[in-house]
Structures are given as C-alpha cells and as structure tokens.
Design a protein around this motif. Structure first.
Motif, PDB file in Angstrom:
ATOM      1  N   ASP A  49       0.852  -1.181   0.000  1.00 24.63           N
ATOM      2  CA  ASP A  49       0.000   0.000   0.000  1.00 24.63           C
ATOM      3  C   ASP A  49       0.895   1.241   0.000  1.00 24.63           C
ATOM      4  N   ALA A  50       1.268   1.678  -1.187  1.00 27.31           N
ATOM      5  CA  ALA A  50       2.213   2.794  -1.333  1.00 27.31           C
ATOM      6  C   ALA A  50       1.667   4.088  -0.746  1.00 27.31           C
ATOM      7  N   THR A  51       0.404   4.343  -0.925  1.00 26.29           N
ATOM      8  CA  THR A  51      -0.194   5.581  -0.419  1.00 26.29           C
ATOM      9  C   THR A  51      -0.086   5.642   1.096  1.00 26.29           C
ATOM     10  N   ARG A  52      -0.446   4.563   1.751  1.00 18.11           N
ATOM     11  CA  ARG A  52      -0.400   4.537   3.216  1.00 18.11           C
ATOM     12  C   ARG A  52       1.038   4.582   3.711  1.00 18.11           C
ATOM     13  N   ALA A  53       1.946   3.811   3.110  1.00 23.72           N
ATOM     14  CA  ALA A  53       3.349   3.794   3.534  1.00 23.72           C
ATOM     15  C   ALA A  53       3.968   5.188   3.407  1.00 23.72           C
ATOM     16  N   TYR A  54       3.687   5.841   2.301  1.00 26.20           N
ATOM     17  CA  TYR A  54       4.238   7.176   2.030  1.00 26.20           C
ATOM     18  C   TYR A  54       3.708   8.206   3.022  1.00 26.20           C
ATOM     19  N   SER A  55       2.495   8.010   3.498  1.00 24.19           N
ATOM     20  CA  SER A  55       1.879   8.985   4.411  1.00 24.19           C
ATOM     21  C   SER A  55       2.597   9.060   5.759  1.00 24.19           C
ATOM     22  N   PHE A  56       3.386   8.056   6.106  1.00 23.89           N
ATOM     23  CA  PHE A  56       4.110   8.056   7.384  1.00 23.89           C
ATOM     24  C   PHE A  56       5.516   8.640   7.260  1.00 23.89           C
ATOM     25  N   ALA A  57       5.920   9.000   6.053  1.00 21.62           N
ATOM     26  CA  ALA A  57       7.239   9.607   5.821  1.00 21.62           C
ATOM     27  C   ALA A  57       7.171  11.096   6.129  1.00 21.62           C
ATOM     28  N   ALA A  58       8.211  11.592   6.790  1.00 17.68           N
ATOM     29  CA  ALA A  58       8.301  13.014   7.129  1.00 17.68           C
ATOM     30  C   ALA A  58       8.402  13.848   5.845  1.00 17.68           C
ATOM     31  N   PRO A  59       8.038  15.114   5.930  1.00 20.56           N
ATOM     32  CA  PRO A  59       8.089  15.987   4.750  1.00 20.56           C
ATOM     33  C   PRO A  59       9.457  16.000   4.059  1.00 20.56           C
ATOM     34  N   GLY A  60      10.538  15.950   4.798  1.00 19.88           N
ATOM     35  CA  GLY A  60      11.868  15.945   4.185  1.00 19.88           C
ATOM     36  C   GLY A  60      12.101  14.717   3.320  1.00 19.88           C
ATOM     37  N   ILE A  61      11.634  13.566   3.769  1.00 19.31           N
ATOM     38  CA  ILE A  61      11.747  12.328   2.983  1.00 19.31           C
ATOM     39  C   ILE A  61      10.861  12.442   1.740  1.00 19.31           C
ATOM     40  N   GLN A  62       9.677  12.992   1.914  1.00 18.16           N
ATOM     41  CA  GLN A  62       8.784  13.143   0.766  1.00 18.16           C
ATOM     42  C   GLN A  62       9.352  14.108  -0.268  1.00 18.16           C
ATOM     43  N   ARG A  63      10.110  15.113   0.176  1.00 23.16           N
ATOM     44  CA  ARG A  63      10.760  16.020  -0.790  1.00 23.16           C
ATOM     45  C   ARG A  63      11.877  15.295  -1.536  1.00 23.16           C
ATOM     46  N   LEU A  64      12.619  14.429  -0.824  1.00 20.31           N
ATOM     47  CA  LEU A  64      13.700  13.670  -1.470  1.00 20.31           C
ATOM     48  C   LEU A  64      13.171  12.642  -2.469  1.00 20.31           C
ATOM     49  N   PHE A  65      12.019  12.071  -2.146  1.00 19.36           N
ATOM     50  CA  PHE A  65      11.418  11.030  -2.983  1.00 19.36           C
ATOM     51  C   PHE A  65       9.975  11.429  -3.295  1.00 19.36           C
ATOM     52  N   PRO A  66       9.812  12.404  -4.210  1.00 18.80           N
ATOM     53  CA  PRO A  66       8.457  12.859  -4.519  1.00 18.80           C
ATOM     54  C   PRO A  66       7.665  11.757  -5.232  1.00 18.80           C
ATOM     55  N   GLY A  67       6.529  11.472  -4.695  1.00 15.32           N
ATOM     56  CA  GLY A  67       5.665  10.454  -5.293  1.00 15.32           C
ATOM     57  C   GLY A  67       5.783   9.122  -4.580  1.00 15.32           C
ATOM     58  N   GLU A  68       4.643   8.495  -4.425  1.00 18.34           N
ATOM     59  CA  GLU A  68       4.553   7.233  -3.687  1.00 18.34           C
ATOM     60  C   GLU A  68       5.358   6.110  -4.339  1.00 18.34           C
ATOM     61  N   ASP A 125       1.255  19.480  14.033  1.00 16.02           N
ATOM     62  CA  ASP A 125      -0.034  19.067  14.588  1.00 16.02           C
ATOM     63  C   ASP A 125       0.114  18.066  15.740  1.00 16.02           C
ATOM     64  N   GLY A 126       1.380  17.737  16.111  1.00 13.44           N
ATOM     65  CA  GLY A 126       1.636  16.819  17.213  1.00 13.44           C
ATOM     66  C   GLY A 126       1.826  15.372  16.785  1.00 13.44           C
ATOM     67  N   SER A 127       1.531  15.054  15.532  1.00 16.39           N
ATOM     68  CA  SER A 127       1.706  13.683  15.044  1.00 16.39           C
ATOM     69  C   SER A 127       3.189  13.398  14.812  1.00 16.39           C
ATOM     70  N   TRP A 128       3.520  12.125  14.658  1.00 15.28           N
ATOM     71  CA  TRP A 128       4.897  11.691  14.413  1.00 15.28           C
ATOM     72  C   TRP A 128       5.028  11.151  12.999  1.00 15.28           C
ATOM     73  N   LYS A 129       6.164  11.452  12.377  1.00 18.25           N
ATOM     74  CA  LYS A 129       6.492  10.941  11.045  1.00 18.25           C
ATOM     75  C   LYS A 129       7.901  10.355  11.091  1.00 18.25           C
ATOM     76  N   ILE A 130       8.189   9.484  10.161  1.00 25.04           N
ATOM     77  CA  ILE A 130       9.496   8.840  10.069  1.00 25.04           C
ATOM     78  C   ILE A 130      10.415   9.717   9.216  1.00 25.04           C
ATOM     79  N   ALA A 131      11.496  10.199   9.834  1.00 20.38           N
ATOM     80  CA  ALA A 131      12.415  11.112   9.152  1.00 20.38           C
ATOM     81  C   ALA A 131      13.621  10.391   8.563  1.00 20.38           C
ATOM     82  N   GLY A 132      13.779   9.119   8.878  1.00 20.02           N
ATOM     83  CA  GLY A 132      14.884   8.354   8.334  1.00 20.02           C
ATOM     84  C   GLY A 132      15.007   7.015   9.037  1.00 20.02           C
ATOM     85  N   VAL A 133      15.639   6.069   8.350  1.00 22.01           N
ATOM     86  CA  VAL A 133      15.898   4.744   8.920  1.00 22.01           C
ATOM     87  C   VAL A 133      17.321   4.365   8.555  1.00 22.01           C
ATOM     88  N   ARG A 134      18.054   3.938   9.563  1.00 20.50           N
ATOM     89  CA  ARG A 134      19.408   3.422   9.325  1.00 20.50           C
ATOM     90  C   ARG A 134      19.412   1.955   9.710  1.00 20.50           C
TER      91      ARG A 134
END
Length: 143
Positions: A49-68, A125-134
């Motif tokens: 589910d690309a749409t749902r997976a992408y929704s948990f990525a922080a804005p910086g990750i979404q800028r690096l990888f635009p599009g699900e 808004d107080g929610s948490w997003k994933i900003a990176g994974v090592r």
C-alpha cells in the motif's frame, strides 16, 4: 521560620509527586504513538500500500522522494528488511539531539537480523512521522 521551611519542603515534595505521573504519561504516550507509526508503515509495506506507507514519511523524505511509487522503489531496493520483514521486535526509544530514535529489530526473508534505527520527527499538529531509517546488520541469523 522553621515551620515555613517545613511547609515549603512539603510543597516541593507534593509538586514533584503530582507532576511525575503527567511526565510519565506523556512519555508513555509518545512511545506508543511512535511505535504505532512504525507498525502502520511496516504493515503498509507488507500490503504493498504505497499511499499509506508514504503517508508516514516526514516531509523531508517526501521532498527527497516525490511520489509514492518513487518512495516505494527506494524502499524496495535499498531497505529490503524494512520492505519485507519476517518479524519485528521493538527495542528502546532513545532521545538524541536529532530527535527520538526508535530501535526495531527486524528479521529479513533470509533470516538475517537487522537493527533498524528509526529517526522520528514530530509535526506541528503533534503527530509523528518517520524522518529516516538506518539499518545495521547484526551477527544473529534466525532459523
């Protein structure tokens, strides 16, 4: 004067006791919220589910990888233990200067153990997003 010192000491003690549960509740809520975000993204990867997976990525990750699809391709190619974990086990949540880092042990399709270090970012808004994974390969291999 001595009576006043006792009263002040009692007030300090009482204020400490009343604030401690609030702090613990806040920390417990943060832990649960962060684990929930990671769990939901891992479940989305397993469901493709690309749409749902992408929704948990922080804005910086979404800028690096635009599009699900671009994001899912990056995860498929660069993070197979995250994309298709056989199992997961949450470890410690550490506070770092870059923000909270959640440790998750992942077992990949081949039985290899990996330590995934999820850097989390709290949103306005107080929610948490994933900003990176090592990923750190561990010595253990599961049967």
């Amino acid at each position: 004067m001595r009576q006043l010192a006792k009263i002040l000491a009692a007030l300090v003690l009482l204020s400490g006791l009343t604030s401690t549960p609030a702090v613990l509740a806040q920390e417990g809520g943060e832990d649960a919220a962060i684990r929930d975000v990671i769990t939901r993204q891992l479940d989305a990867f397993l469901a493709d589910d690309a749409t749902r997976a992408y929704s948990f990525a922080a804005p910086g990750i979404q800028r690096l990888f635009p599009g699900e699809e671009r994001f899912m391709g990056m995860v498929r190619q660069g993070y197979p233990p995250v994309y298709r974990p056989r199992s997961r086990d949450f470890g410690a949540l550490r506070q770092t200067p870059q923000g909270p880092v959640q440790e998750v042990t992942l077992i990949d399709a081949n039985g290899q153990s990996w330590l995934a270090l999820y850097t989390m970012e709290q949103q306005p808004d107080g929610s948490w997003k994933i900003a990176g994974v090592r990923l750190v390969r561990e010595d253990a291999v599961a049967a």
